[in-house]
Enzyme design. Structure first.
Site, short mmCIF file in Angstrom:
data_model
loop_
_atom_site.label_atom_id
_atom_site.label_comp_id
_atom_site.label_asym_id
_atom_site.label_seq_id
_atom_site.Cartn_x
_atom_site.Cartn_y
_atom_site.Cartn_z
N GLY A 247 6.62 14.23 19.23
CA GLY A 247 5.69 13.12 19.07
C GLY A 247 6.20 12.23 17.96
O GLY A 247 7.40 11.94 17.90
N ALA B 88 10.37 15.78 17.34
CA ALA B 88 9.82 15.70 15.98
C ALA B 88 9.77 17.07 15.32
O ALA B 88 9.98 17.19 14.11
CB ALA B 88 8.42 15.08 16.02
#
Length: 241
Positions: A94, A125
């Site tokens: 994300g 991420a």
């Protein structure tokens, strides 16, 4: 020495219908029969994201005891009290800045630093968060992250979703390679650009690339192509050269 870390460029490689299907074997070995604490703070809708990951893992691995860490009354305490023989951590992708901010605010970042004896898996991420800093993420800084320092499960940086320059593209902004060169104007840490479908696996003093190719960037050196299966253990000893 830190516990094993499995760091993916992505969970959905191009052309793959089922997320994580490209890495079912490593994931099965890494997660084992442990309870998996899912860290989803890189996304906005935590319940939906956790459900999506649980369904995806079940499709490729069978039943997995995956639990959203955000549902715990004290997520940081859950990490601090986790049993490394029975529990592990999976950090989803994300926005890296949001992930760093939220895990910093709720104490999970500090707890994960204390518990480097827990196995760690990350995608996108989540892989950035395993590095010394989040400075080689591709993401837009949609929030103040509260700092750029991360977990340091590897002594090198990762650039997930690495894209090679496209000579036919109309895009005139910096290429990924140029952005990493900018990083090296200010920082000495080596950067592994993971193409889609690639992952790094650290176990003890051994670091390997698998799944797909990658590109290694070191300050003062020309970029180096890396084939799947390359042993990068030497980077654990000389990460800045």
């Amino acid at each position: 020495m830190p516990a094993d870390a499995l760091l993916f460029s992505n969970s959905r490689p191009p052309g793959a219908e089922v997320p994580f299907a490209h890495a079912a074997g490593p994931l099965r070995d890494h997660l084992g029969h442990r309870t998996v604490w899912f860290v989803g703070w890189a996304r906005h809708d935590l319940d939906a994201y956790t459900g999506w990951v649980a369904d995806a893992l079940a499709d490729v691995l069978g039943p997995v005891d995956l639990r959203g860490l955000h549902r715990e009354p004290d997520p940081a305490a859950t990490i601090r009290e986790a049993d490394p023989a029975r529990e592990t951590v999976l950090v989803g992708g994300g926005n890296t800045f949001r992930l760093r901010r939220r895990t910093g605010d709720n104490g999970v970042l500090a707890a994960l630093r204390e518990r480097d004896d827990l196995r760690y898996a990350g995608a996108s991420a989540g892989s950035n968060l395993a590095c010394p800093t989040i400075m080689t993420t591709n993401d837009m800084p949609i929030v103040d992250p509260g700092g750029l320092d991360a977990l340091g499960r590897l002594p090198v940086q990762v650039n997930p979703h690495y894209l090679d320059p496209d000579p036919h593209s109309a895009h005139r902004g910096e290429t990924r390679e140029e952005r990493i060169a900018e990083f090296h104007e200010e920082n000495a840490l080596a950067v592994v650009g993971l193409r889609e479908g690639a992952w790094l696996f650290r176990s003890g003093d051994r670091l390997t690339l698998d799944g797909h190719t990658a590109r290694l960037f070191r300050r003062g050196h020309e970029p180096t192509e890396l084939a799947a299966g390359t042993d990068l253990s030497w980077l654990l000893e000389t990460p800045t050269s």
